[in-house]
Design a protein around this motif. Sequence first.
Motif, PDB file in Angstrom:
ATOM      1  N   GLN A 155       0.844  -1.189   0.000  1.00  0.00           N
ATOM      2  CA  GLN A 155       0.000   0.000   0.000  1.00  0.00           C
ATOM      3  C   GLN A 155       0.886   1.249   0.000  1.00  0.00           C
ATOM      4  N   LEU A 156       0.606   2.156  -0.924  1.00  0.00           N
ATOM      5  CA  LEU A 156       1.326   3.417  -0.986  1.00  0.00           C
ATOM      6  C   LEU A 156       0.367   4.557  -0.689  1.00  0.00           C
ATOM      7  N   VAL A 157       0.907   5.631  -0.099  1.00  0.00           N
ATOM      8  CA  VAL A 157       0.104   6.822   0.131  1.00  0.00           C
ATOM      9  C   VAL A 157       0.708   7.962  -0.675  1.00  0.00           C
ATOM     10  N   ASN A 158      -0.133   8.916  -1.013  1.00  0.00           N
ATOM     11  CA  ASN A 158       0.322  10.048  -1.818  1.00  0.00           C
ATOM     12  C   ASN A 158       1.327  10.878  -1.017  1.00  0.00           C
ATOM     13  N   GLN A 159       2.562  10.956  -1.516  1.00  0.00           N
ATOM     14  CA  GLN A 159       3.625  11.675  -0.816  1.00  0.00           C
ATOM     15  C   GLN A 159       4.348  12.663  -1.729  1.00  0.00           C
ATOM     16  N   ARG A 160       3.586  13.246  -2.689  1.00  0.00           N
ATOM     17  CA  ARG A 160       4.060  14.381  -3.490  1.00  0.00           C
ATOM     18  C   ARG A 160       5.164  14.050  -4.485  1.00  0.00           C
ATOM     19  N   PHE A 163       0.990   8.809  -8.257  1.00  0.00           N
ATOM     20  CA  PHE A 163      -0.420   9.159  -8.097  1.00  0.00           C
ATOM     21  C   PHE A 163      -0.829  10.112  -9.209  1.00  0.00           C
ATOM     22  N   ALA A 164      -2.117  10.080  -9.537  1.00  0.00           N
ATOM     23  CA  ALA A 164      -2.625  10.890 -10.638  1.00  0.00           C
ATOM     24  C   ALA A 164      -2.310  12.371 -10.417  1.00  0.00           C
ATOM     25  N   ASN A 165      -2.473  12.828  -9.173  1.00  0.00           N
ATOM     26  CA  ASN A 165      -2.039  14.186  -8.827  1.00  0.00           C
ATOM     27  C   ASN A 165      -1.206  14.108  -7.557  1.00  0.00           C
ATOM     28  N   PRO A 166       0.105  13.952  -7.699  1.00  0.00           N
ATOM     29  CA  PRO A 166       0.937  13.786  -6.509  1.00  0.00           C
ATOM     30  C   PRO A 166       0.946  15.000  -5.596  1.00  0.00           C
ATOM     31  N   TYR A 167       0.618  16.193  -6.124  1.00  0.00           N
ATOM     32  CA  TYR A 167       0.652  17.407  -5.313  1.00  0.00           C
ATOM     33  C   TYR A 167      -0.651  17.674  -4.571  1.00  0.00           C
ATOM     34  N   THR A 173      -5.385  21.688   9.288  1.00  0.00           N
ATOM     35  CA  THR A 173      -4.014  21.595   8.770  1.00  0.00           C
ATOM     36  C   THR A 173      -3.943  20.455   7.773  1.00  0.00           C
ATOM     37  N   TRP A 174      -3.268  20.666   6.667  1.00  0.00           N
ATOM     38  CA  TRP A 174      -3.113  19.582   5.688  1.00  0.00           C
ATOM     39  C   TRP A 174      -1.777  19.707   4.973  1.00  0.00           C
ATOM     40  N   THR A 175      -1.470  18.720   4.147  1.00  0.00           N
ATOM     41  CA  THR A 175      -0.198  18.662   3.431  1.00  0.00           C
ATOM     42  C   THR A 175      -0.462  18.657   1.933  1.00  0.00           C
ATOM     43  N   SER A 176       0.400  19.332   1.180  1.00  0.00           N
ATOM     44  CA  SER A 176       0.281  19.301  -0.283  1.00  0.00           C
ATOM     45  C   SER A 176       1.661  19.500  -0.895  1.00  0.00           C
ATOM     46  N   GLY A 177       1.705  19.452  -2.217  1.00  0.00           N
ATOM     47  CA  GLY A 177       2.932  19.733  -2.944  1.00  0.00           C
ATOM     48  C   GLY A 177       2.972  21.135  -3.517  1.00  0.00           C
ATOM     49  N   TYR A 178       1.993  21.980  -3.159  1.00  0.00           N
ATOM     50  CA  TYR A 178       1.906  23.331  -3.722  1.00  0.00           C
ATOM     51  C   TYR A 178       2.458  24.357  -2.743  1.00  0.00           C
ATOM     52  N   GLY A 179       3.551  25.002  -3.120  1.00  0.00           N
ATOM     53  CA  GLY A 179       4.093  26.083  -2.323  1.00  0.00           C
ATOM     54  C   GLY A 179       3.379  27.386  -2.619  1.00  0.00           C
ATOM     55  N   HIS A 197      -6.801  24.551  -3.606  1.00  0.00           N
ATOM     56  CA  HIS A 197      -5.641  25.309  -4.069  1.00  0.00           C
ATOM     57  C   HIS A 197      -6.010  25.962  -5.397  1.00  0.00           C
ATOM     58  N   ARG A 198      -5.841  27.261  -5.461  1.00  0.00           N
ATOM     59  CA  ARG A 198      -6.088  27.982  -6.708  1.00  0.00           C
ATOM     60  C   ARG A 198      -4.746  28.217  -7.390  1.00  0.00           C
ATOM     61  N   LEU A 199      -4.530  27.498  -8.508  1.00  0.00           N
ATOM     62  CA  LEU A 199      -3.301  27.687  -9.273  1.00  0.00           C
ATOM     63  C   LEU A 199      -3.343  29.049  -9.961  1.00  0.00           C
TER      64      LEU A 199
END
Length: 612
Positions: free
Chosen positions: A132-137, A163-167, A186-192, A260-262
Amino acid sequence: MRVLGLLLLAILWVLVSLEGTVSHGDHPFSKIAIHRILFVINDLAYVKASPPVLGLKGQSSDWVTLEYGIPNPSTDDWIGVFSPANFSASTCPPETPRAFPPFLCTAPIKFQYANYTNRKYKDTGKGLLKLQLVNQRSDFSVALFSGGLLNPMLVAVSNTIAFANPYAPVYPRLAQGKIWNEMTVTWTSGYGINDAEPFVEWASQGGRQRRSPAGTLTFDRNSMCGAPARTVGWRDPGFIHTVFLKELWPNSLYTYKLGHRLFNGTYIWSQTYKFRASPYPGQNSVQRVVIFGDMGKGEADGSNEYNNFQTGSLNTTRQLIQDLKNIDIVFHIGDICYANGYVSQWDQFTSQIEPIASTVPYMIASGNHERDWPGTGSFYGKMDSGGECGVLAETMFYVPTENRAKFWYSTDYGMFRFCIADTEHDWREGTEQYRFIEHCLASVDRQKQPWLIFLAHRVLGYSSDANYVLEGSCAEPMGRKSLQKLWQKYKVDIAMFGHVHNYERTCPIYQNICTNEEKQYYKGALNGTIHVVAGGAGATLSPYSSIQPKWSIFRDFDHGFTKLTAFDHSNLLFEYKKSSDGKVYDSFRISRDYRDILACTVDSCPSMTLAS
């Protein structure tokens, strides 16, 4: 003489057991000799991972199937999952200009022996494994090694999977804000902050949608205090975002989703979650609180088992999820995931608790495996944090403290006041933390919030854990000396601790003396504080002393957690439940009136007043 010999053997066994329990032995990743890995790619060896794209339905965890083979199989061949997929030494700089990285500069994020589910692997050299893998960016690749963990030789690397969207925004964690009508997400993402604007879209049930902007934090390798967090355990943590949802109506149901608004105008969304706002301080309603410590991270696929964490940790998590409709808030009092400097494990832990933490406030305390590192100001100069020195816990989770590096705080939940101490910083009389603890205990209005609870990681009260008994303290050295007069003066109902991996409940006690002989149903004033050790949520169990002290009412050598239910201002139920079946194995009730709290007991009121 024979009896003396048996006694010495028993003491030796206890000491050996304690060494494993206190230090938890080596993290499984630390047993892999990363610096000795050799590249011996074999054209006849292979690893195939499928599907190549994970999370196509938007899920943040998914299963991957591995097919692999090797011409000369051995029982110590192993599979390692790496992320990012390119894990060669060229991708990481040396720690100092004179230090050269090994052939591999990063530990895997999980590993398993090649014959784990393949009995004939030694004969056929072929295997099939599901992980099992989890999304880790980032993307992943899977490597096949021969030579065992001590002399690993890389023989094959799989195709890349991702993952389809790693971020994507993942693993929301709710927490109480600094005032009663505020909830944080609080959450985690790949978007700075240079990639997108983070926010939460939320609304009361049937109300209009609102958007609240998030603050963004991260940290780098230089934020770590030592190895492995600073070396082979390092992994980019991504970006941690926190939103403050304010002016909530008490007990109202809210929906929310992470966004997240790109900067090209595109929106990235999470799924929709729900939570119920906290009650007003003093509100008379049924309020249910779960408290435990030392749960750690388990792996549903059985990989990199660490000191038998899988069964206890996963069972505790499962029981809480199943009973979530009957839980209002959770306190995890230290030793959160036992990453021990392997940063990737924090993503995996927040994924594990997501069904809980996304629904009810998940409050944490600082433990030795989050904070302790020599020369960094921790009260204990040990290396239990693996070089994290508090950075991961202080960033990954929000708590309403004035300074997250000083991890003590108070929080109100309806009829409860919780005072949470940080045992990894000095708590003794005269310190900054001592002054906070006294203010927290003294400032509560017991007519409105009758249930006063003290929480901390290490045992500052009472425990018959074998290690403490051998030391002759039945607690951390200096643990009770400064604090017991505060517990008594301000009539703390229950003091709860983790660190010791078992369950134990004392009588109402003050200065080693039971102040009430009742065991199940307390009516009127307690005249002392009930002390509870609840550190058996997942970690390896700790042995007791062979003799149970008089003040020890109930002990259980098993994994479990505790639950407090306040029915009103006069009636509280305490329950201890096993993680294996969720059933209650110990309980007590407190029934009293406000005048019972006002009444003087030993050392709780001045001996003389002007009126007297």
